[in-house]
Design a protein around this motif. Structure first.
Motif, short mmCIF file in Angstrom:
data_model
loop_
_atom_site.label_atom_id
_atom_site.label_comp_id
_atom_site.label_asym_id
_atom_site.label_seq_id
_atom_site.Cartn_x
_atom_site.Cartn_y
_atom_site.Cartn_z
N MET B 1 0.86 -1.20 0.00
CA MET B 1 0.00 0.00 0.00
C MET B 1 0.90 1.25 0.00
O MET B 1 1.90 1.30 0.71
CB MET B 1 -0.87 -0.02 1.27
N GLN B 2 0.53 2.23 -0.81
CA GLN B 2 1.30 3.48 -0.85
C GLN B 2 0.47 4.61 -0.25
O GLN B 2 -0.76 4.62 -0.37
CB GLN B 2 1.63 3.87 -2.28
N SER B 3 1.16 5.57 0.34
CA SER B 3 0.48 6.76 0.85
C SER B 3 0.90 7.92 -0.07
O SER B 3 2.08 8.27 -0.12
CB SER B 3 0.92 7.03 2.29
N LEU B 4 -0.05 8.45 -0.83
CA LEU B 4 0.30 9.41 -1.88
C LEU B 4 -0.39 10.75 -1.66
O LEU B 4 -1.59 10.80 -1.37
CB LEU B 4 -0.12 8.85 -3.25
N LEU B 5 0.35 11.82 -1.88
CA LEU B 5 -0.22 13.17 -1.83
C LEU B 5 -0.74 13.51 -3.22
O LEU B 5 -0.04 13.28 -4.22
CB LEU B 5 0.85 14.20 -1.44
N VAL B 6 -1.96 14.03 -3.28
CA VAL B 6 -2.59 14.26 -4.58
C VAL B 6 -3.21 15.64 -4.72
O VAL B 6 -3.64 16.25 -3.73
CB VAL B 6 -3.69 13.20 -4.86
N ASP B 7 -3.25 16.13 -5.95
CA ASP B 7 -4.10 17.26 -6.32
C ASP B 7 -4.72 16.86 -7.65
O ASP B 7 -4.02 16.81 -8.67
CB ASP B 7 -3.31 18.58 -6.44
N LEU B 8 -6.00 16.57 -7.62
CA LEU B 8 -6.65 16.00 -8.80
C LEU B 8 -7.54 17.00 -9.52
O LEU B 8 -8.52 16.61 -10.17
CB LEU B 8 -7.44 14.74 -8.39
N HIS B 9 -7.24 18.28 -9.40
CA HIS B 9 -8.07 19.26 -10.12
C HIS B 9 -7.17 20.43 -10.50
O HIS B 9 -7.01 21.39 -9.74
CB HIS B 9 -9.22 19.71 -9.21
N ILE B 10 -6.57 20.30 -11.68
CA ILE B 10 -5.62 21.32 -12.15
C ILE B 10 -5.96 21.70 -13.59
O ILE B 10 -6.17 20.83 -14.44
CB ILE B 10 -4.17 20.76 -12.09
N HIS B 11 -6.01 23.00 -13.84
CA HIS B 11 -6.29 23.49 -15.19
C HIS B 11 -5.01 23.89 -15.89
O HIS B 11 -4.05 24.32 -15.25
CB HIS B 11 -7.23 24.71 -15.11
N THR B 12 -5.04 23.77 -17.23
CA THR B 12 -3.91 24.27 -18.01
C THR B 12 -4.41 25.47 -18.82
O THR B 12 -5.59 25.85 -18.71
CB THR B 12 -3.38 23.22 -19.00
N VAL B 13 -3.54 26.00 -19.68
CA VAL B 13 -3.90 27.17 -20.51
C VAL B 13 -5.00 26.84 -21.53
O VAL B 13 -5.47 27.72 -22.24
CB VAL B 13 -2.68 27.75 -21.23
N LEU B 14 -5.42 25.59 -21.59
CA LEU B 14 -6.55 25.23 -22.46
C LEU B 14 -7.87 25.73 -21.86
O LEU B 14 -8.84 25.98 -22.57
CB LEU B 14 -6.59 23.72 -22.67
N SER B 15 -7.90 25.88 -20.53
CA SER B 15 -9.08 26.43 -19.88
C SER B 15 -8.99 27.94 -19.95
O SER B 15 -7.99 28.55 -19.56
CB SER B 15 -9.14 25.99 -18.41
N ALA B 16 -10.05 28.57 -20.44
CA ALA B 16 -10.03 30.02 -20.67
C ALA B 16 -9.73 30.82 -19.41
O ALA B 16 -9.10 31.88 -19.45
CB ALA B 16 -11.37 30.46 -21.26
N CYS B 17 -10.19 30.29 -18.30
CA CYS B 17 -10.04 31.01 -17.02
C CYS B 17 -8.67 30.83 -16.37
O CYS B 17 -8.38 31.43 -15.34
CB CYS B 17 -11.13 30.54 -16.07
N ALA B 18 -7.82 29.97 -16.95
CA ALA B 18 -6.51 29.69 -16.33
C ALA B 18 -5.48 30.74 -16.72
O ALA B 18 -5.55 31.32 -17.80
CB ALA B 18 -6.02 28.30 -16.74
N ILE B 39 -1.11 13.95 -9.80
CA ILE B 39 -1.95 15.09 -10.17
C ILE B 39 -2.89 14.64 -11.29
O ILE B 39 -2.65 13.62 -11.94
CB ILE B 39 -1.13 16.33 -10.65
N ALA B 40 -3.97 15.38 -11.46
CA ALA B 40 -4.87 15.13 -12.58
C ALA B 40 -5.05 16.45 -13.33
O ALA B 40 -5.18 17.51 -12.71
CB ALA B 40 -6.21 14.59 -12.11
N GLU B 216 -2.36 28.05 -6.64
CA GLU B 216 -3.57 27.38 -6.14
C GLU B 216 -3.40 25.87 -6.06
O GLU B 216 -4.25 25.19 -5.49
CB GLU B 216 -4.77 27.75 -7.02
N MET B 217 -2.32 25.36 -6.63
CA MET B 217 -2.07 23.91 -6.50
C MET B 217 -1.70 23.64 -5.06
O MET B 217 -1.11 24.48 -4.37
CB MET B 217 -0.93 23.48 -7.44
N GLY B 218 -2.05 22.46 -4.55
CA GLY B 218 -1.73 22.18 -3.16
C GLY B 218 -1.69 20.69 -2.88
O GLY B 218 -2.17 19.88 -3.67
N ALA B 219 -1.10 20.34 -1.76
CA ALA B 219 -1.01 18.93 -1.33
C ALA B 219 -1.90 18.79 -0.10
O ALA B 219 -1.43 18.77 1.02
CB ALA B 219 0.43 18.56 -1.01
#
Lengths: 121, 251
Positions: B1-18, B39-40, B216-219
Protein backbone atom coordinates in the motif's frame (compact mmCIF):
# COMPACT_ATOMS: atom_id res chain seq x y z
CA UNK A 1 -37.32 52.51 -22.26
CA UNK A 2 -33.82 52.89 -20.91
CA UNK A 3 -31.97 51.09 -18.13
CA UNK A 4 -31.93 54.38 -16.18
CA UNK A 5 -35.74 54.35 -15.96
CA UNK A 6 -35.89 50.74 -14.79
CA UNK A 7 -33.33 51.47 -12.08
CA UNK A 8 -35.50 54.31 -10.83
CA UNK A 9 -38.85 52.55 -11.11
CA UNK A 10 -37.70 49.32 -9.42
CA UNK A 11 -35.41 50.97 -6.90
CA UNK A 12 -32.41 48.93 -8.03
CA UNK A 13 -28.82 49.52 -6.90
CA UNK A 14 -26.42 50.46 -9.67
CA UNK A 15 -23.40 48.49 -8.44
CA UNK A 16 -21.19 49.04 -11.48
CA UNK A 17 -21.26 49.96 -15.16
CA UNK A 18 -22.08 53.32 -16.70
CA UNK A 19 -24.16 52.60 -19.81
CA UNK A 20 -27.56 53.24 -18.25
CA UNK A 21 -28.98 55.11 -21.21
CA UNK A 22 -29.08 51.96 -23.34
CA UNK A 23 -32.47 51.10 -24.83
CA UNK A 24 -34.09 47.93 -23.44
CA UNK A 25 -35.51 45.57 -26.06
CA UNK A 26 -37.10 43.02 -23.78
CA UNK A 27 -36.25 40.79 -20.83
CA UNK A 28 -34.92 37.33 -20.01
CA UNK A 29 -34.77 35.37 -16.75
CA UNK A 30 -32.58 32.31 -16.21
CA UNK A 31 -29.86 31.16 -13.85
CA UNK A 32 -28.28 28.92 -16.46
CA UNK A 33 -25.79 30.87 -18.54
CA UNK A 34 -26.04 28.40 -21.40
CA UNK A 35 -29.78 29.16 -21.53
CA UNK A 36 -29.15 32.89 -21.70
CA UNK A 37 -26.62 32.45 -24.49
CA UNK A 38 -29.17 30.46 -26.46
CA UNK A 39 -32.31 32.46 -25.68
CA UNK A 40 -31.69 36.09 -24.80
CA UNK A 41 -31.59 38.81 -27.45
CA UNK A 42 -29.40 41.88 -27.78
CA UNK A 43 -30.66 44.71 -25.62
CA UNK A 44 -32.55 42.42 -23.24
CA UNK A 45 -32.37 43.03 -19.51
CA UNK A 46 -31.33 39.81 -17.73
CA UNK A 47 -32.63 38.77 -14.32
CA UNK A 48 -30.61 36.18 -12.40
CA UNK A 49 -29.30 35.29 -8.96
CA UNK A 50 -25.89 34.35 -10.37
CA UNK A 51 -23.20 36.80 -9.34
CA UNK A 52 -19.96 35.32 -10.65
CA UNK A 53 -17.80 37.05 -13.30
CA UNK A 54 -19.09 34.92 -16.18
CA UNK A 55 -22.40 36.81 -16.06
CA UNK A 56 -20.61 39.87 -17.42
CA UNK A 57 -18.91 37.80 -20.12
CA UNK A 58 -22.28 36.44 -21.22
CA UNK A 59 -23.90 39.89 -21.05
CA UNK A 60 -21.13 41.23 -23.32
CA UNK A 61 -21.42 38.30 -25.67
CA UNK A 62 -25.15 38.76 -26.23
CA UNK A 63 -24.98 42.57 -25.90
CA UNK A 64 -27.53 42.69 -23.11
CA UNK A 65 -28.61 46.09 -21.84
CA UNK A 66 -28.15 45.22 -18.14
CA UNK A 67 -27.99 42.42 -15.57
CA UNK A 68 -30.15 42.45 -12.44
CA UNK A 69 -28.73 40.23 -9.68
CA UNK A 70 -31.56 39.24 -7.37
CA UNK A 71 -32.07 37.76 -3.88
CA UNK A 72 -29.75 40.27 -2.24
CA UNK A 73 -26.71 38.44 -3.60
CA UNK A 74 -23.54 40.55 -3.67
CA UNK A 75 -21.63 40.27 -6.92
CA UNK A 76 -18.02 39.05 -6.64
CA UNK A 77 -15.36 41.78 -6.77
CA UNK A 78 -14.22 40.37 -10.11
CA UNK A 79 -17.77 40.65 -11.45
CA UNK A 80 -17.93 44.27 -10.37
CA UNK A 81 -14.60 45.17 -11.97
CA UNK A 82 -15.59 43.49 -15.24
CA UNK A 83 -18.85 45.44 -15.26
CA UNK A 84 -16.87 48.65 -14.72
CA UNK A 85 -14.60 47.77 -17.64
CA UNK A 86 -17.37 46.89 -20.06
CA UNK A 87 -19.78 49.56 -18.85
CA UNK A 88 -22.62 47.03 -18.70
CA UNK A 89 -24.91 48.03 -15.84
CA UNK A 90 -24.72 45.53 -12.97
CA UNK A 91 -27.83 46.10 -10.90
CA UNK A 92 -28.79 44.48 -7.62
CA UNK A 93 -31.98 44.03 -5.65
CA UNK A 94 -33.08 42.35 -2.43
CA UNK A 95 -36.16 41.06 -4.27
CA UNK A 96 -36.36 37.54 -5.63
CA UNK A 97 -36.33 36.81 -9.37
CA UNK A 98 -40.08 36.22 -9.67
CA UNK A 99 -40.96 39.55 -8.03
CA UNK A 100 -38.38 41.36 -10.13
CA UNK A 101 -39.74 39.92 -13.37
CA UNK A 102 -43.28 40.77 -12.26
CA UNK A 103 -42.22 44.36 -11.65
CA UNK A 104 -40.56 44.55 -15.07
CA UNK A 105 -43.71 43.20 -16.69
CA UNK A 106 -45.68 45.96 -14.96
CA UNK A 107 -43.38 48.45 -16.67
CA UNK A 108 -44.23 46.93 -20.04
CA UNK A 109 -41.20 44.69 -20.49
CA UNK A 110 -42.51 41.32 -21.70
CA UNK A 111 -40.38 38.56 -23.23
CA UNK A 112 -37.25 38.80 -25.31
CA UNK A 113 -38.93 40.79 -28.05
CA UNK A 114 -41.81 42.32 -26.18
CA UNK A 115 -41.79 45.81 -24.91
CA UNK A 116 -44.97 47.85 -24.69
CA UNK A 117 -45.44 51.42 -23.71
CA UNK A 118 -42.73 53.70 -22.45
CA UNK A 119 -42.09 55.65 -19.36
CA UNK A 120 -41.44 59.31 -19.06
CA UNK A 121 -38.56 59.63 -16.66
CA UNK B 1 0.00 0.00 0.00
CA UNK B 2 1.30 3.48 -0.85
CA UNK B 3 0.48 6.76 0.85
CA UNK B 4 0.30 9.41 -1.88
CA UNK B 5 -0.22 13.17 -1.83
CA UNK B 6 -2.59 14.26 -4.58
CA UNK B 7 -4.10 17.26 -6.32
CA UNK B 8 -6.65 16.00 -8.80
CA UNK B 9 -8.07 19.26 -10.12
CA UNK B 10 -5.62 21.32 -12.15
CA UNK B 11 -6.29 23.49 -15.19
CA UNK B 12 -3.91 24.27 -18.01
CA UNK B 13 -3.90 27.17 -20.51
CA UNK B 14 -6.55 25.23 -22.46
CA UNK B 15 -9.08 26.43 -19.88
CA UNK B 16 -10.03 30.02 -20.67
CA UNK B 17 -10.04 31.01 -17.02
CA UNK B 18 -6.51 29.69 -16.33
CA UNK B 19 -3.45 31.91 -16.09
CA UNK B 20 -0.77 31.80 -18.79
CA UNK B 21 1.66 30.15 -16.34
CA UNK B 22 -0.39 26.92 -16.38
CA UNK B 23 1.84 25.20 -18.92
CA UNK B 24 3.14 21.63 -18.55
CA UNK B 25 6.71 22.22 -17.33
CA UNK B 26 5.64 24.76 -14.70
CA UNK B 27 2.74 22.60 -13.50
CA UNK B 28 5.10 19.64 -13.12
CA UNK B 29 7.75 21.67 -11.30
CA UNK B 30 5.16 23.10 -8.94
CA UNK B 31 3.80 19.60 -8.27
CA UNK B 32 7.27 18.35 -7.42
CA UNK B 33 7.93 21.34 -5.16
CA UNK B 34 4.73 20.49 -3.30
CA UNK B 35 5.85 16.83 -3.01
CA UNK B 36 2.76 15.70 -4.88
CA UNK B 37 2.78 12.10 -6.05
CA UNK B 38 -0.31 12.26 -8.28
CA UNK B 39 -1.95 15.09 -10.17
CA UNK B 40 -4.87 15.13 -12.58
CA UNK B 41 -5.30 17.54 -15.47
CA UNK B 42 -8.92 18.60 -15.66
CA UNK B 43 -9.53 21.30 -18.24
CA UNK B 44 -13.05 22.48 -19.02
CA UNK B 45 -14.72 20.15 -21.50
CA UNK B 46 -11.42 19.16 -23.11
CA UNK B 47 -8.29 17.05 -22.66
CA UNK B 48 -6.00 18.29 -25.42
CA UNK B 49 -3.18 19.28 -23.04
CA UNK B 50 -3.21 16.09 -20.96
CA UNK B 51 -0.66 14.29 -23.15
CA UNK B 52 1.71 17.26 -22.96
CA UNK B 53 1.65 17.27 -19.15
CA UNK B 54 2.22 13.50 -19.02
CA UNK B 55 5.20 13.90 -21.34
CA UNK B 56 6.58 16.81 -19.31
CA UNK B 57 6.26 14.83 -16.08
CA UNK B 58 8.11 11.92 -17.60
CA UNK B 59 10.87 14.14 -18.95
CA UNK B 60 11.35 16.13 -15.75
CA UNK B 61 10.60 13.56 -13.06
CA UNK B 62 10.71 10.10 -14.61
CA UNK B 63 8.11 8.01 -12.82
CA UNK B 64 8.06 10.10 -9.63
CA UNK B 65 4.90 11.99 -10.61
CA UNK B 66 1.78 10.30 -11.96
CA UNK B 67 -0.42 12.45 -14.18
CA UNK B 68 -3.99 11.22 -14.54
CA UNK B 69 -5.98 12.21 -17.61
CA UNK B 70 -9.16 14.07 -16.75
CA UNK B 71 -11.81 16.50 -17.90
CA UNK B 72 -13.99 18.88 -15.90
CA UNK B 73 -17.27 18.50 -17.74
CA UNK B 74 -20.01 21.14 -17.46
CA UNK B 75 -23.38 19.39 -17.47
CA UNK B 76 -26.56 20.89 -18.87
CA UNK B 77 -27.55 21.79 -15.31
CA UNK B 78 -24.27 23.80 -15.21
CA UNK B 79 -22.78 21.42 -12.67
CA UNK B 80 -19.05 20.79 -12.93
CA UNK B 81 -18.17 17.09 -12.86
CA UNK B 82 -14.58 15.87 -12.47
CA UNK B 83 -13.95 12.88 -14.69
CA UNK B 84 -10.79 10.79 -14.28
CA UNK B 85 -9.51 8.03 -16.52
CA UNK B 86 -6.37 5.92 -16.65
CA UNK B 87 -5.28 6.43 -20.24
CA UNK B 88 -5.15 9.14 -22.87
CA UNK B 89 -7.09 6.88 -25.23
CA UNK B 90 -9.96 6.75 -22.73
CA UNK B 91 -9.95 10.49 -22.05
CA UNK B 92 -10.06 11.25 -25.78
CA UNK B 93 -13.10 8.98 -26.11
CA UNK B 94 -14.74 11.05 -23.38
CA UNK B 95 -13.60 14.24 -25.09
CA UNK B 96 -15.32 13.16 -28.31
CA UNK B 97 -18.58 12.67 -26.43
CA UNK B 98 -18.22 16.01 -24.66
CA UNK B 99 -17.28 17.97 -27.77
CA UNK B 100 -20.26 16.52 -29.65
CA UNK B 101 -22.47 17.80 -26.83
CA UNK B 102 -21.13 21.37 -26.81
CA UNK B 103 -23.15 24.13 -28.49
CA UNK B 104 -21.77 25.29 -31.83
CA UNK B 105 -20.34 28.51 -30.53
CA UNK B 106 -16.91 29.99 -30.98
CA UNK B 107 -14.90 31.27 -28.06
CA UNK B 108 -14.43 35.00 -27.68
CA UNK B 109 -11.06 35.25 -26.01
CA UNK B 110 -11.54 38.89 -25.04
CA UNK B 111 -14.59 37.90 -22.98
CA UNK B 112 -13.82 34.42 -21.67
CA UNK B 113 -10.04 34.08 -21.99
CA UNK B 114 -7.71 32.23 -24.33
CA UNK B 115 -7.78 28.50 -24.90
CA UNK B 116 -4.32 27.27 -25.93
CA UNK B 117 -3.12 23.79 -26.86
CA UNK B 118 0.59 23.49 -26.07
CA UNK B 119 3.35 20.89 -26.19
CA UNK B 120 5.32 19.35 -23.32
CA UNK B 121 7.67 22.34 -23.18
CA UNK B 122 4.77 24.77 -23.08
CA UNK B 123 5.27 25.88 -26.64
CA UNK B 124 2.13 27.10 -28.43
CA UNK B 125 0.63 24.64 -30.90
CA UNK B 126 -2.82 26.05 -31.65
CA UNK B 127 -5.81 27.94 -30.26
CA UNK B 128 -9.00 26.01 -29.47
CA UNK B 129 -11.72 27.89 -31.34
CA UNK B 130 -14.85 26.34 -29.91
CA UNK B 131 -16.23 27.77 -26.68
CA UNK B 132 -15.32 25.33 -23.91
CA UNK B 133 -16.43 27.52 -21.01
CA UNK B 134 -20.08 26.62 -21.35
CA UNK B 135 -22.53 23.82 -20.62
CA UNK B 136 -22.77 20.66 -22.68
CA UNK B 137 -26.14 19.08 -23.35
CA UNK B 138 -25.20 16.13 -21.13
CA UNK B 139 -27.03 15.72 -17.84
CA UNK B 140 -25.22 14.86 -14.61
CA UNK B 141 -26.55 11.31 -14.92
CA UNK B 142 -25.36 10.98 -18.52
CA UNK B 143 -21.84 12.18 -17.69
CA UNK B 144 -21.55 9.67 -14.85
CA UNK B 145 -22.83 6.86 -17.09
CA UNK B 146 -20.43 7.68 -19.93
CA UNK B 147 -17.39 8.00 -17.67
CA UNK B 148 -18.12 4.79 -15.78
CA UNK B 149 -18.67 2.95 -19.07
CA UNK B 150 -15.23 4.08 -20.23
CA UNK B 151 -13.65 2.66 -17.07
CA UNK B 152 -13.26 6.00 -15.36
CA UNK B 153 -14.63 7.63 -12.22
CA UNK B 154 -16.68 10.75 -11.72
CA UNK B 155 -17.00 13.20 -8.83
CA UNK B 156 -19.08 16.37 -8.59
CA UNK B 157 -16.61 19.24 -8.29
CA UNK B 158 -16.41 21.81 -5.47
CA UNK B 159 -19.79 20.92 -3.99
CA UNK B 160 -19.28 23.63 -1.38
CA UNK B 161 -19.30 26.46 -3.92
CA UNK B 162 -22.36 28.63 -4.65
CA UNK B 163 -22.01 28.25 -8.41
CA UNK B 164 -21.38 25.35 -10.79
CA UNK B 165 -21.80 22.89 -7.95
CA UNK B 166 -24.21 19.96 -7.75
CA UNK B 167 -25.58 21.08 -4.40
CA UNK B 168 -26.12 24.65 -5.62
CA UNK B 169 -27.76 23.57 -8.88
CA UNK B 170 -29.76 20.52 -7.81
CA UNK B 171 -30.12 21.24 -4.11
CA UNK B 172 -28.56 17.92 -3.10
CA UNK B 173 -26.40 15.05 -4.34
CA UNK B 174 -28.82 12.55 -5.89
CA UNK B 175 -28.37 9.46 -3.73
CA UNK B 176 -28.62 7.01 -6.66
CA UNK B 177 -25.78 8.68 -8.58
CA UNK B 178 -22.92 6.25 -9.23
CA UNK B 179 -20.19 8.73 -8.37
CA UNK B 180 -16.94 7.78 -6.65
CA UNK B 181 -17.07 10.54 -4.05
CA UNK B 182 -17.34 14.32 -3.83
CA UNK B 183 -14.88 17.17 -4.11
CA UNK B 184 -14.79 20.18 -1.83
CA UNK B 185 -12.72 23.29 -2.41
CA UNK B 186 -12.20 24.53 1.12
CA UNK B 187 -12.18 23.20 4.66
CA UNK B 188 -13.51 26.51 5.93
CA UNK B 189 -16.77 26.26 4.03
CA UNK B 190 -17.09 22.58 4.94
CA UNK B 191 -16.74 23.18 8.64
CA UNK B 192 -19.11 26.17 8.58
CA UNK B 193 -21.91 24.53 6.68
CA UNK B 194 -24.10 21.76 7.98
CA UNK B 195 -25.28 21.09 4.43
CA UNK B 196 -21.86 20.11 3.05
CA UNK B 197 -20.94 18.21 6.19
CA UNK B 198 -24.10 16.10 5.87
CA UNK B 199 -23.20 15.26 2.27
CA UNK B 200 -19.67 14.35 3.24
CA UNK B 201 -20.94 11.83 5.77
CA UNK B 202 -22.30 9.74 2.90
CA UNK B 203 -19.55 10.15 0.37
CA UNK B 204 -15.77 10.00 0.38
CA UNK B 205 -14.34 13.50 0.21
CA UNK B 206 -11.36 14.88 -1.63
CA UNK B 207 -9.95 18.40 -1.39
CA UNK B 208 -8.18 19.68 -4.49
CA UNK B 209 -6.78 23.02 -5.60
CA UNK B 210 -9.01 23.69 -8.66
CA UNK B 211 -5.84 25.43 -9.72
CA UNK B 212 -6.12 28.13 -12.36
CA UNK B 213 -2.73 29.48 -11.29
CA UNK B 214 0.31 27.71 -9.86
CA UNK B 215 -0.18 29.11 -6.36
CA UNK B 216 -3.57 27.38 -6.14
CA UNK B 217 -2.07 23.91 -6.50
CA UNK B 218 -1.73 22.18 -3.16
CA UNK B 219 -1.01 18.93 -1.33
CA UNK B 220 -4.16 18.79 0.76
CA UNK B 221 -5.32 15.22 0.27
CA UNK B 222 -3.56 11.95 0.92
CA UNK B 223 -4.74 8.66 -0.56
CA UNK B 224 -3.80 5.18 0.52
CA UNK B 225 -3.78 2.89 -2.51
CA UNK B 226 -1.88 0.00 -4.01
CA UNK B 227 -1.17 2.07 -7.13
CA UNK B 228 -2.43 5.39 -8.58
CA UNK B 229 -5.20 4.14 -10.85
CA UNK B 230 -8.80 5.35 -10.97
CA UNK B 231 -10.12 2.02 -9.70
CA UNK B 232 -7.85 2.31 -6.67
CA UNK B 233 -8.88 5.93 -6.10
CA UNK B 234 -12.52 4.85 -6.09
CA UNK B 235 -11.76 2.17 -3.50
CA UNK B 236 -9.93 4.78 -1.46
CA UNK B 237 -12.89 7.16 -1.55
CA UNK B 238 -15.19 4.32 -0.57
CA UNK B 239 -12.81 3.23 2.18
CA UNK B 240 -12.77 -0.35 0.95
CA UNK B 241 -10.19 -3.12 1.23
CA UNK B 242 -7.70 -1.11 3.23
CA UNK B 243 -7.64 1.84 0.82
CA UNK B 244 -8.50 5.27 2.17
CA UNK B 245 -8.58 9.03 1.69
CA UNK B 246 -7.49 11.63 4.18
CA UNK B 247 -8.17 15.32 3.71
CA UNK B 248 -5.37 16.97 5.64
CA UNK B 249 -6.65 19.23 8.37
CA UNK B 250 -10.07 17.63 8.46
CA UNK B 251 -10.52 15.94 11.84
Amino acid sequence: MHVRQVIKQLGLNLTAGSKIDVEITGGYASDLLSCVMAGAKAGNIWVTLQAHPNIVAVASLIELSAVIVTEGVSPDPETISRAQETGIPLLTTEQDTFSTVAALTQLGIGGTEAITGSLDS
Amino acid sequence: MQSLLVDLHIHTVLSACAEIEMIPPLIVQRALALHLDVIAITDHNSADNVGAVIEAAHAIAGSALTVLPGIEVTTREEVHMLCFLDTCAQVFELQAIVHAALPQRKNKAELFGDQYVVDATGKYIRTEERLLATATSLSVEQVVTHVNALGGICLPAHIDRPSYSIVASLGFVPPQLDIAGVEISSLTTLKKSVKWSAVCEHWGVILNGDAHRLSEMGARTRIRVVKPTVAEIRLALEGKHGRGVEVLGLA
